[in-house]
Design a protein around this motif. Structure first.
Motif, PDB file in Angstrom:
ATOM      1  N   ALA A  27      31.465  48.184  41.935  1.00 35.48           N
ATOM      2  CA  ALA A  27      32.505  48.996  42.244  1.00 35.48           C
ATOM      3  C   ALA A  27      32.761  48.738  43.537  1.00 35.48           C
ATOM      4  N   SER A  28      31.868  48.379  44.475  1.00 36.98           N
ATOM      5  CA  SER A  28      32.033  48.281  46.004  1.00 36.98           C
ATOM      6  C   SER A  28      32.866  46.904  46.141  1.00 36.98           C
ATOM      7  N   LYS A  29      32.567  45.900  45.298  1.00 32.88           N
ATOM      8  CA  LYS A  29      33.576  44.595  45.371  1.00 32.88           C
ATOM      9  C   LYS A  29      34.897  45.110  45.217  1.00 32.88           C
ATOM     10  N   GLU A  30      35.042  45.628  44.113  1.00 32.10           N
ATOM     11  CA  GLU A  30      36.508  46.195  43.491  1.00 32.10           C
ATOM     12  C   GLU A  30      37.467  46.776  44.634  1.00 32.10           C
ATOM     13  N   ILE A  31      36.525  47.782  45.352  1.00 30.97           N
ATOM     14  CA  ILE A  31      37.093  48.774  46.326  1.00 30.97           C
ATOM     15  C   ILE A  31      37.584  47.773  47.582  1.00 30.97           C
ATOM     16  N   ASN A  32      36.692  46.887  48.087  1.00 29.80           N
ATOM     17  CA  ASN A  32      36.966  46.276  48.999  1.00 29.80           C
ATOM     18  C   ASN A  32      37.978  44.942  48.664  1.00 29.80           C
ATOM     19  N   SER A  33      38.045  44.621  47.474  1.00 30.86           N
ATOM     20  CA  SER A  33      39.208  43.556  47.292  1.00 30.86           C
ATOM     21  C   SER A  33      40.481  44.222  46.881  1.00 30.86           C
ATOM     22  N   SER A  34      40.439  45.550  46.697  1.00 29.57           N
ATOM     23  CA  SER A  34      41.762  46.094  46.458  1.00 29.57           C
ATOM     24  C   SER A  34      42.738  46.364  47.701  1.00 29.57           C
TER      25      SER A  34
END
Length: 54
Positions: A27-34
């Motif tokens: 989730a943190s990777k997804e948030i950072n890449s959004s």
């Protein structure tokens, strides 16, 4: 080694904790890449953000 219900509960707890950690990392990777929260391109905004964070 006897395998009793305490070992079963411990194994389930360990599996759940591992799954939660993996989910948080994904989730943190997804948030950072959004692009939902793009970085500010205005230097004045960045300066204001830095001052507010203190």
């Amino acid at each position: 080694m006897d395998f009793d219900s305490n070992h079963l509960v411990l194994a389930v707890v360990v599996v759940v904790i591992i799954m939660l950690i993996r989910t948080l990392i994904k989730a943190s990777k997804e948030i950072n890449s959004s692009d939902k929260f793009p970085p500010s391109k205005n230097p004045r905004d960045r300066k204001n953000d830095d001052e507010n964070s203190l």
